[in-house]
Design a protein around this motif. Structure first.
Motif, PDB file in Angstrom:
ATOM      1  N   ALA A  54       0.841  -1.190   0.000  1.00  0.00           N
ATOM      2  CA  ALA A  54       0.000   0.000   0.000  1.00  0.00           C
ATOM      3  C   ALA A  54       0.882   1.249   0.000  1.00  0.00           C
ATOM      4  N   PRO A  55       1.542   1.541  -1.110  1.00  0.00           N
ATOM      5  CA  PRO A  55       2.449   2.693  -1.146  1.00  0.00           C
ATOM      6  C   PRO A  55       1.735   4.025  -0.913  1.00  0.00           C
ATOM      7  N   ASP A  56       0.451   4.091  -1.253  1.00  0.00           N
ATOM      8  CA  ASP A  56      -0.302   5.323  -1.040  1.00  0.00           C
ATOM      9  C   ASP A  56      -0.451   5.640   0.452  1.00  0.00           C
ATOM     10  N   ILE A  57      -0.525   4.616   1.280  1.00  0.00           N
ATOM     11  CA  ILE A  57      -0.639   4.818   2.724  1.00  0.00           C
ATOM     12  C   ILE A  57       0.687   5.319   3.289  1.00  0.00           C
ATOM     13  N   LEU A  58       1.796   4.824   2.765  1.00  0.00           N
ATOM     14  CA  LEU A  58       3.105   5.260   3.242  1.00  0.00           C
ATOM     15  C   LEU A  58       3.388   6.706   2.847  1.00  0.00           C
ATOM     16  N   ALA A  59       2.761   7.175   1.757  1.00  0.00           N
ATOM     17  CA  ALA A  59       2.984   8.547   1.301  1.00  0.00           C
ATOM     18  C   ALA A  59       2.326   9.562   2.242  1.00  0.00           C
ATOM     19  N   GLU A  60       1.274   9.113   2.941  1.00  0.00           N
ATOM     20  CA  GLU A  60       0.574  10.002   3.872  1.00  0.00           C
ATOM     21  C   GLU A  60       1.354  10.118   5.185  1.00  0.00           C
ATOM     22  N   PRO A  61       1.479  11.307   5.732  1.00  0.00           N
ATOM     23  CA  PRO A  61       2.104  11.423   7.050  1.00  0.00           C
ATOM     24  C   PRO A  61       1.127  10.922   8.117  1.00  0.00           C
ATOM     25  N   ALA A  62       1.546   9.885   8.851  1.00  0.00           N
ATOM     26  CA  ALA A  62       0.660   9.321   9.869  1.00  0.00           C
ATOM     27  C   ALA A  62       1.501   8.599  10.917  1.00  0.00           C
ATOM     28  N   ASP A  63       0.864   8.324  12.020  1.00  0.00           N
ATOM     29  CA  ASP A  63       1.479   7.535  13.077  1.00  0.00           C
ATOM     30  C   ASP A  63       1.767   6.140  12.523  1.00  0.00           C
ATOM     31  N   GLU A  64       2.873   5.515  12.962  1.00  0.00           N
ATOM     32  CA  GLU A  64       3.251   4.200  12.445  1.00  0.00           C
ATOM     33  C   GLU A  64       2.176   3.157  12.722  1.00  0.00           C
ATOM     34  N   GLN A  65       1.593   3.173  13.905  1.00  0.00           N
ATOM     35  CA  GLN A  65       0.569   2.194  14.243  1.00  0.00           C
ATOM     36  C   GLN A  65      -0.656   2.367  13.348  1.00  0.00           C
ATOM     37  N   VAL A  66      -1.071   3.594  13.130  1.00  0.00           N
ATOM     38  CA  VAL A  66      -2.223   3.870  12.269  1.00  0.00           C
ATOM     39  C   VAL A  66      -1.940   3.418  10.844  1.00  0.00           C
ATOM     40  N   ALA A  67      -0.723   3.688  10.355  1.00  0.00           N
ATOM     41  CA  ALA A  67      -0.349   3.277   9.000  1.00  0.00           C
ATOM     42  C   ALA A  67      -0.369   1.758   8.875  1.00  0.00           C
ATOM     43  N   CYS A  68       0.129   1.057   9.888  1.00  0.00           N
ATOM     44  CA  CYS A  68       0.115  -0.403   9.851  1.00  0.00           C
ATOM     45  C   CYS A  68      -1.309  -0.947   9.827  1.00  0.00           C
ATOM     46  N   GLU A  69      -2.174  -0.355  10.631  1.00  0.00           N
ATOM     47  CA  GLU A  69      -3.572  -0.790  10.644  1.00  0.00           C
ATOM     48  C   GLU A  69      -4.233  -0.546   9.291  1.00  0.00           C
ATOM     49  N   LYS A  70      -3.907   0.564   8.635  1.00  0.00           N
ATOM     50  CA  LYS A  70      -4.468   0.850   7.312  1.00  0.00           C
ATOM     51  C   LYS A  70      -3.974  -0.160   6.280  1.00  0.00           C
ATOM     52  N   ILE A  71      -2.699  -0.517   6.365  1.00  0.00           N
ATOM     53  CA  ILE A  71      -2.153  -1.520   5.437  1.00  0.00           C
ATOM     54  C   ILE A  71      -2.887  -2.845   5.622  1.00  0.00           C
ATOM     55  N   LEU A  72      -3.095  -3.253   6.871  1.00  0.00           N
ATOM     56  CA  LEU A  72      -3.795  -4.504   7.138  1.00  0.00           C
ATOM     57  C   LEU A  72      -5.232  -4.463   6.631  1.00  0.00           C
ATOM     58  N   LYS A  73      -5.925  -3.343   6.847  1.00  0.00           N
ATOM     59  CA  LYS A  73      -7.306  -3.220   6.366  1.00  0.00           C
ATOM     60  C   LYS A  73      -7.362  -3.270   4.850  1.00  0.00           C
ATOM     61  N   LYS A  74      -6.402  -2.621   4.193  1.00  0.00           N
ATOM     62  CA  LYS A  74      -6.400  -2.581   2.732  1.00  0.00           C
ATOM     63  C   LYS A  74      -6.183  -3.972   2.130  1.00  0.00           C
ATOM     64  N   THR A  75      -5.392  -4.806   2.814  1.00  0.00           N
ATOM     65  CA  THR A  75      -5.147  -6.153   2.286  1.00  0.00           C
ATOM     66  C   THR A  75      -6.340  -7.074   2.476  1.00  0.00           C
ATOM     67  N   GLY A  76      -7.270  -6.709   3.357  1.00  0.00           N
ATOM     68  CA  GLY A  76      -8.463  -7.520   3.561  1.00  0.00           C
ATOM     69  C   GLY A  76      -8.244  -8.707   4.487  1.00  0.00           C
ATOM     70  N   LEU A  77      -7.150  -8.702   5.224  1.00  0.00           N
ATOM     71  CA  LEU A  77      -6.890  -9.794   6.159  1.00  0.00           C
ATOM     72  C   LEU A  77      -7.796  -9.691   7.372  1.00  0.00           C
ATOM     73  N   ALA A  78      -8.056 -10.842   7.993  1.00  0.00           N
ATOM     74  CA  ALA A  78      -8.869 -10.860   9.215  1.00  0.00           C
ATOM     75  C   ALA A  78      -8.130 -11.673  10.271  1.00  0.00           C
ATOM     76  N   GLY A  79      -8.408 -11.372  11.514  1.00  0.00           N
ATOM     77  CA  GLY A  79      -7.851 -12.153  12.604  1.00  0.00           C
ATOM     78  C   GLY A  79      -6.478 -11.705  13.059  1.00  0.00           C
ATOM     79  N   TYR A  80      -6.014 -10.551  12.623  1.00  0.00           N
ATOM     80  CA  TYR A  80      -4.719 -10.057  13.073  1.00  0.00           C
ATOM     81  C   TYR A  80      -4.894  -9.299  14.378  1.00  0.00           C
ATOM     82  N   GLN A  81      -3.783  -9.104  15.066  1.00  0.00           N
ATOM     83  CA  GLN A  81      -3.823  -8.385  16.332  1.00  0.00           C
ATOM     84  C   GLN A  81      -2.742  -7.318  16.319  1.00  0.00           C
ATOM     85  N   VAL A  82      -3.109  -6.089  16.640  1.00  0.00           N
ATOM     86  CA  VAL A  82      -2.164  -4.975  16.685  1.00  0.00           C
ATOM     87  C   VAL A  82      -2.045  -4.557  18.146  1.00  0.00           C
TER      88      VAL A  82
END
Length: 97
Positions: free
Chosen positions: A68-96
């Protein structure tokens, strides 16, 4: 011995293949009992369940940010960016954490 003394081994597991101490003889029941008692089978079960490692947010972003290179281009907190990457991939059952 110099080589062993110069390293820092974490843990070495030795499995005795048979009670006769002869080469090329494997007693499967004996080996399985040793692996069970040593915690090897439990470690394999946990690894297969999908919990082998934990990554820091920065390590996760460096490794999986290309999904998700578009998410990395946005200035954001690392945790928020990681959560966005996980949501974009459509994975379920992960834990942050």
């Amino acid at each position: 011995m110099e080589t062993l003394n110069s390293t820092e081994p974490h843990y070495i597991r030795c499995v005795k293949p048979n009670n006769l101490l002869k080469p090329a003889i494997f007693e499967n029941v004996n080996i399985m009992q040793q692996l069970r008692c040593g915690g090897v089978l439990e470690a394999i079960r946990i690894s297969c369940a999908g919990y082998p490692t934990h990554k820091t947010f920065s390590e996760f972003m460096n490794r999986f940010g290309l999904l998700a290179p578009d998410i990395l281009a946005e200035p954001a907190d690392e945790q928020v960016a990681c959560e966005k990457i996980l949501k974009k991939t459509g994975l379920a059952g992960y834990q942050v954490i």
